[in-house]
Motif scaffolding. Structure first.
Motif, PDB file in Angstrom:
ATOM      1  N   ARG A 131       0.835  -1.210   0.000  1.00  0.00           N
ATOM      2  CA  ARG A 131       0.000   0.000   0.000  1.00  0.00           C
ATOM      3  C   ARG A 131       0.862   1.248   0.000  1.00  0.00           C
ATOM      4  O   ARG A 131       0.554   2.232  -0.676  1.00  0.00           O
ATOM      5  N   SER A 132       1.946   1.206   0.756  1.00  0.00           N
ATOM      6  CA  SER A 132       2.813   2.391   0.814  1.00  0.00           C
ATOM      7  C   SER A 132       3.494   2.640  -0.526  1.00  0.00           C
ATOM      8  O   SER A 132       3.650   3.785  -0.944  1.00  0.00           O
ATOM      9  N   GLU A 133       3.886   1.599  -1.230  1.00  0.00           N
ATOM     10  CA  GLU A 133       4.522   1.765  -2.540  1.00  0.00           C
ATOM     11  C   GLU A 133       3.540   2.284  -3.587  1.00  0.00           C
ATOM     12  O   GLU A 133       3.949   2.906  -4.570  1.00  0.00           O
ATOM     13  N   GLN A 134       2.253   2.028  -3.386  1.00  0.00           N
ATOM     14  CA  GLN A 134       1.272   2.332  -4.428  1.00  0.00           C
ATOM     15  C   GLN A 134       0.371   3.520  -4.095  1.00  0.00           C
ATOM     16  O   GLN A 134      -0.691   3.669  -4.684  1.00  0.00           O
ATOM     17  N   CYS A 135       0.819   4.386  -3.201  1.00  0.00           N
ATOM     18  CA  CYS A 135      -0.054   5.480  -2.765  1.00  0.00           C
ATOM     19  C   CYS A 135       0.287   6.836  -3.360  1.00  0.00           C
ATOM     20  O   CYS A 135      -0.420   7.814  -3.117  1.00  0.00           O
ATOM     21  N   LEU A 136       1.330   6.930  -4.160  1.00  0.00           N
ATOM     22  CA  LEU A 136       1.863   8.248  -4.525  1.00  0.00           C
ATOM     23  C   LEU A 136       1.104   8.892  -5.672  1.00  0.00           C
ATOM     24  O   LEU A 136       1.600   9.012  -6.801  1.00  0.00           O
ATOM     25  N   VAL A 137      -0.089   9.372  -5.389  1.00  0.00           N
ATOM     26  CA  VAL A 137      -0.885  10.051  -6.417  1.00  0.00           C
ATOM     27  C   VAL A 137      -0.319  11.438  -6.710  1.00  0.00           C
ATOM     28  O   VAL A 137      -0.328  11.894  -7.850  1.00  0.00           O
ATOM     29  N   THR A 138       0.170  12.122  -5.705  1.00  0.00           N
ATOM     30  CA  THR A 138       0.845  13.396  -5.946  1.00  0.00           C
ATOM     31  C   THR A 138       2.218  13.158  -6.546  1.00  0.00           C
ATOM     32  O   THR A 138       2.605  13.782  -7.519  1.00  0.00           O
TER      33      THR A 138
END
Length: 498
Positions: A131-138
């Protein structure tokens, strides 16, 4: 990005959110690199732009709701208008025109809209690390177009986007043995499937194959198709680097797409120096303080006739490196925010921050001081392992491609790069996220104490200098500088007054 609290009717929600997400890093870049902050009263910071126009925003860490001053008062500008404004101001500031970057800014915004719509339909992974690797929408908080994907159609890249919680099998190719070029430990690749006699296994990213033409090699038998892996891989924040949980293995591929500042290809010159660089870092981390870990880039395999295009790099997995009972999390995700972030539940920000500093800072400084290794310890290259209560206990670093050795670069240049990556790109962003969540918390005295513990000749200057180096991503892209170039402007140093 920070949560957007001004949502329009549902039909326009995705477009509104996409504008807000895309505007924040663009505004950060504009305001940091070419604007002058004015001592205006009020709760909205006001800036003077190079052409004399005044711009005000809401918020500091992730600026929002940009407005320009007109004869009739302040007028709100949408994302398209903001791109036009940025282009006009940079043309005035540099004397140069640029037609490509504004298109990338718009592409980045449209990519965000596609990602938000896809995330609304997708199921996030249960594993907090994934989840942390795939959260970077910004994404990169100081880049004008962090989510641009080369201008291609959404359907070409969305199935492989980490931000859309993608997962997919890899394509397996057979590479004729006389065309194989490899160095280092690539045995993990042979375990991904079976190759017929006379061939070696070469995994490929599906998007990678869409971007390059290997028709001649398939026709003459240098390449053959062997199907796909029987398991899915998960794209990480780096997009072209995937994680295979079943094999506990990271694989990094070439993508002929510009993402942030670079075409994300595995370049020949980087691959040829990979073993030397990785071995130097691994040696430094063998004696690293605090149990910090280097995720080794063990080796690479490629085709001699498509050296860069078909290259795949093998990187260590996590299980043999993370402390028992701890969970690794991407440092950039702590800034972005994600479900399960320890920043959302921590009770004592001071204790958490001190633990974070103890985990991250000593290994970076020791590698520099004792081994001449300059880690690119920015947010996306750093994992921080936390205990069940969210306390940091270990740092893990990755990506030999970004490492510099003092044997190859002047010490002052290496130190400047280290300070930018570790302090400005990394600690500054974590500190700002903490302070935003806990008003009144002052993170910089603890950072100053941690840095002061280390006996490097450069530390005293770092703690007393009025400025720190800030990379100028907007100006670099506007002026067409090489993607690997780094130009810095002075930023006020929060350590000096801490």
């Amino acid at each position: 990005m920070d949560r957007v609290d001004l949502l329009p009717p549902p039909a326009d929600a995705v477009a509104h959110r996409a504008d807000a997400y895309a505007a924040a890093p663009l505004l950060n870049s504009l305001l940091r690199e070419v604007a002058e902050r004015l001592p205006e009263p009020g709760d909205r910071p006001v800036y003077r732009l190079p052409g004399g126009r005044l711009l005000r925003v809401r918020g500091e860490r992730r600026p929002a709701e940009p407005e320009v001053r007109t004869a009739g008062g302040w007028r709100r500008v949408n994302h398209t208008e903001l791109v036009k404004l940025v282009a006009e101001e940079l043309t005035r500031h540099t004397g140069l025109s640029n037609h490509d970057l504004p298109a990338e800014m718009l592409d980045s915004r449209d990519a965000v809209a596609a990602l938000l719509a896809a995330r609304d339909r997708a199921t996030a992974p249960g594993d907090p690390y994934l989840r942390s690797e795939q959260c970077l929408v910004t994404g990169h908080p100081h880049h004008p177009a962090p989510k641009a994907r080369g201008g291609g159609p959404v359907a070409a890249w969305l199935p492989y986007a980490p931000e859309a919680h993608a997962r997919f099998p890899l394509v397996l190719l057979g590479l004729r043995e006389d065309a194989v070029v490899e160095e280092g430990d690539t045995a993990a690749l042979d375990a991904l499937g079976d190759a017929p006699p006379g061939y070696r296994l070469l995994p490929a990213h599906p998007w990678q194959l869409d971007l390059v033409s290997c028709a001649a090699a398939f026709e003459d038998g240098r390449l053959i198709r062997l199907g796909t892996t029987p398991f899915d891989v998960w794209p990480t924040a780096a997009i072209r680097t995937v994680y295979a949980p079943a094999n506990d293995l990271f694989l990094k591929f070439s993508l002929d797409v510009r993402i942030t500042n670079d075409i994300r290809r595995l370049w020949r010159h980087d691959l040829l120096k990979l073993r030397r660089t990785d071995e130097a870092v691994a040696s430094a981390f063998a004696a690293s303080p605090g149990g910090a870990v280097w995720l080794s880039d063990r080796g690479y395999r490629t085709a001699g006739f498509a050296f860069e295009e078909l290259a795949v790099l093998v990187r260590d997995g996590l299980r043999d490196h993370v402390r028992p009972g701890a969970t690794p999390l991407l440092a950039a995700a702590l800034v972005e925010g994600f479900e399960g972030s320890p920043l959302d539940t921590l009770e004592d920000p001071a204790a958490w921050w001190e633990a974070y500093l103890r985990a991250v800072v000593p290994p970076v400084l020791a590698a520099f001081a004792d081994h001449g290794v300059v880690l690119e310890a920015h947010l996306q290259n750093t994992l921080v392992a936390v205990t069940d209560d969210g306390m940091p206990v270990q740092a893990l670093f990755r990506d030999a491609e970004g490492v510099k050795l003092l044997a190859d670069v002047p010490r002052a240049q290496g130190w400047e790069r280290l300070v930018y990556c570790l302090v400005v790109n990394h600690l500054w962003e974590i500190a700002a996220a903490l302070a935003e969540r806990r008003p009144g918390f002052e993170p910089w005295p603890a950072a100053r104490r941690e840095l002061a513990r280390h006996d490097l000749p450069e530390i005293r200057a770092l703690l007393t200098s009025p400025t720190l180096p800030g990379k100028t991503n907007l100006l670099l892209r506007w002026t067409g500088a090489d993607g690997a170039a780094a130009r810095y402007l002075p930023l006020p140093n929060p350590l000096a007054g801490a």
